[in-house]
Design a protein around this motif. Structure first.
Motif, PDB file in Angstrom:
ATOM      1  N   GLY A  53       1.256  19.645  10.387  1.00 21.18           N
ATOM      2  CA  GLY A  53       2.418  19.637   9.518  1.00 21.18           C
ATOM      3  C   GLY A  53       2.441  18.534   8.481  1.00 21.18           C
ATOM      4  N   SER A  54       1.425  17.689   8.477  1.00 22.98           N
ATOM      5  CA  SER A  54       1.388  16.582   7.517  1.00 22.98           C
ATOM      6  C   SER A  54       0.168  16.685   6.614  1.00 22.98           C
ATOM      7  N   LYS A  55       0.198  15.926   5.542  1.00 19.62           N
ATOM      8  CA  LYS A  55      -0.954  15.891   4.650  1.00 19.62           C
ATOM      9  C   LYS A  55      -2.093  15.138   5.313  1.00 19.62           C
ATOM     10  N   ALA A  56      -3.296  15.531   4.966  1.00 25.90           N
ATOM     11  CA  ALA A  56      -4.473  14.890   5.553  1.00 25.90           C
ATOM     12  C   ALA A  56      -4.717  13.527   4.927  1.00 25.90           C
ATOM     13  N   THR A  57      -5.334  12.664   5.696  1.00 26.67           N
ATOM     14  CA  THR A  57      -5.773  11.352   5.218  1.00 26.67           C
ATOM     15  C   THR A  57      -7.272  11.400   5.050  1.00 26.67           C
ATOM     16  N   TYR A  58      -7.742  11.095   3.850  1.00 26.06           N
ATOM     17  CA  TYR A  58      -9.165  11.225   3.549  1.00 26.06           C
ATOM     18  C   TYR A  58      -9.855   9.865   3.622  1.00 26.06           C
ATOM     19  N   GLU A  59     -11.111   9.905   4.062  1.00 26.43           N
ATOM     20  CA  GLU A  59     -11.918   8.692   4.091  1.00 26.43           C
ATOM     21  C   GLU A  59     -12.351   8.332   2.672  1.00 26.43           C
ATOM     22  N   GLN A  60     -12.700   7.078   2.515  1.00 29.30           N
ATOM     23  CA  GLN A  60     -13.133   6.604   1.203  1.00 29.30           C
ATOM     24  C   GLN A  60     -14.344   7.396   0.725  1.00 29.30           C
ATOM     25  N   GLY A  61     -14.286   7.829  -0.515  1.00 24.94           N
ATOM     26  CA  GLY A  61     -15.398   8.567  -1.086  1.00 24.94           C
ATOM     27  C   GLY A  61     -15.299  10.073  -0.920  1.00 24.94           C
ATOM     28  N   VAL A  62     -14.321  10.545  -0.177  1.00 26.30           N
ATOM     29  CA  VAL A  62     -14.143  11.986   0.012  1.00 26.30           C
ATOM     30  C   VAL A  62     -13.030  12.466  -0.904  1.00 26.30           C
ATOM     31  N   GLU A  63     -13.355  13.432  -1.779  1.00 24.94           N
ATOM     32  CA  GLU A  63     -12.381  13.899  -2.758  1.00 24.94           C
ATOM     33  C   GLU A  63     -11.381  14.861  -2.129  1.00 24.94           C
ATOM     34  N   LYS A  64     -10.121  14.487  -2.142  1.00 26.41           N
ATOM     35  CA  LYS A  64      -9.113  15.319  -1.500  1.00 26.41           C
ATOM     36  C   LYS A  64      -8.871  16.624  -2.239  1.00 26.41           C
ATOM     37  N   ASP A  65      -9.132  16.639  -3.538  1.00 23.07           N
ATOM     38  CA  ASP A  65      -8.921  17.872  -4.297  1.00 23.07           C
ATOM     39  C   ASP A  65     -10.091  18.832  -4.143  1.00 23.07           C
ATOM     40  N   LYS A  66     -11.173  18.321  -3.654  1.00 21.83           N
ATOM     41  CA  LYS A  66     -12.348  19.173  -3.466  1.00 21.83           C
ATOM     42  C   LYS A  66     -12.381  19.740  -2.034  1.00 21.83           C
ATOM     43  N   PHE A  67     -11.974  18.945  -1.094  1.00 22.23           N
ATOM     44  CA  PHE A  67     -11.973  19.365   0.308  1.00 22.23           C
ATOM     45  C   PHE A  67     -10.518  19.468   0.779  1.00 22.23           C
ATOM     46  N   LEU A  68     -10.005  20.690   0.666  1.00 19.27           N
ATOM     47  CA  LEU A  68      -8.606  20.925   1.002  1.00 19.27           C
ATOM     48  C   LEU A  68      -8.463  21.207   2.488  1.00 19.27           C
ATOM     49  N   ILE A  69      -7.591  20.464   3.127  1.00 24.49           N
ATOM     50  CA  ILE A  69      -7.374  20.629   4.563  1.00 24.49           C
ATOM     51  C   ILE A  69      -5.959  21.082   4.821  1.00 24.49           C
ATOM     52  N   ASN A  70      -5.856  22.117   5.640  1.00 24.59           N
ATOM     53  CA  ASN A  70      -4.555  22.629   6.049  1.00 24.59           C
ATOM     54  C   ASN A  70      -4.484  22.613   7.563  1.00 24.59           C
ATOM     55  N   HIS A  71      -3.427  22.043   8.082  1.00 27.32           N
ATOM     56  CA  HIS A  71      -3.250  21.958   9.538  1.00 27.32           C
ATOM     57  C   HIS A  71      -1.850  22.461   9.855  1.00 27.32           C
ATOM     58  N   ALA A  72      -1.661  23.738   9.620  1.00 21.13           N
ATOM     59  CA  ALA A  72      -0.325  24.323   9.684  1.00 21.13           C
ATOM     60  C   ALA A  72       0.172  24.572  11.098  1.00 21.13           C
ATOM     61  N   SER A  73      -0.733  24.668  12.050  1.00 21.00           N
ATOM     62  CA  SER A  73      -0.303  24.913  13.424  1.00 21.00           C
ATOM     63  C   SER A  73      -1.101  24.039  14.376  1.00 21.00           C
ATOM     64  N   LEU A  74      -0.658  24.013  15.625  1.00 17.75           N
ATOM     65  CA  LEU A  74      -1.321  23.150  16.612  1.00 17.75           C
ATOM     66  C   LEU A  74      -2.633  23.725  17.128  1.00 17.75           C
ATOM     67  N   THR A  75      -2.951  24.927  16.689  1.00 21.72           N
ATOM     68  CA  THR A  75      -4.203  25.526  17.161  1.00 21.72           C
ATOM     69  C   THR A  75      -5.146  25.914  16.037  1.00 21.72           C
TER      70      THR A  75
END
Lengths: 114, 112
Positions: A53-75
């Motif tokens: 339910g929250s936005k992802a936290t990206y490591e340094q050097g990883v482009e958040k606009d290029k690698f889109l992560i969705n974690h909409a449910s617990l599974t």
């Protein structure tokens, strides 16, 4: 151990296209999802961490606009590689974490960008 | 900066030999996990050690966590071809809940 699935297990795509990778925790609820990338003969490199339910936290050097992560449910969590290029070719592995500190890993997705 | 130094990075031995893989750090970890990974698959958890000085055994594999919780070792006795694979150590820092720091990995090849 926990059961984690990834789909697809491998994918080949043309440069410029987008690819979505799904990760499912089949027998537990994943409050946190880690996404890793692994190049041949190398160790795992953490790309990003997401909480349900929250936005992802990206490591340094990883482009958040290029690698889109969705974690909409617990599974279920998804990683979308947008406008993929050959240098994005890699082995992508998800790792869901539930109520314990133990992390289990998915079987991985081999991405090849032509 | 590699926070967890794993060595050796590559090891090729004959069946029946013993071997030890080391993971060292200047940082303290709340726990340390060892994984084994085969080509094209995700890592599979072998063991988790959490107490300084802890020793755990898994058949022919012996895992040890350093007294100061900064280092760990994996010892395999009488290696077999089925032990071939990539071995990874990963440490959890108490300040980064859930986030694992991986060593570089050790590629083990056991020849029959």
């Amino acid at each position: 151990g926990a059961v984690v699935s990834q789909h697809p297990s491998w994918v080949i795509c043309k440069s410029g296209t987008s690819v979505k990778i799904e990760c499912r925790s089949l027998d537990f609820q994943a409050t946190t999802m880690f996404w890793y990338r692994q190049f041949p003969k190398q160790s795992l490199m953490l790309m990003a961490t997401s909480n349900e339910g929250s936005k992802a936290t990206y490591e340094q050097g990883v482009e958040k606009d290029k690698f889109l992560i969705n974690h909409a449910s617990l599974t279920l969590s998804t990683l979308t590689v947008t406008s993929a290029h050959p240098e994005d070719s890699s082995f992508y592995i998800c790792s869901p974490q539930g109520s314990t500190d133990t992390q289990y890993f998915g079987p991985g997705t081999r991405l090849t960008v032509l | 900066t590699q926070l967890l130094e794993q060595s050796p990075q590559f090891l090729s031995i004959q069946e029946g030999e013993n071997l030890t893989v080391y993971c060292n750090s200047s940082s303290v970890f709340s726990s340390l996990q060892w994984y084994r990974q085969e080509p094209g698959e995700g890592p599979v958890l072998l063991v988790t050690v959490v107490t300084g000085g802890e020793v755990k055994k898994l058949k022919r594999l012996t895992f040890q966590f350093g007294d100061a919780r900064k280092d760990s070792s994996l010892h395999i006795t009488a290696a077999q071809p089925g032990d071939t694979g990539l071995y990874l150590c990963a440490g959890a820092r108490s300040s980064n809940t859930g986030k694992l720091i991986f060593g570089q990995g050790t590629t083990l090849q056991v020849k029959p």
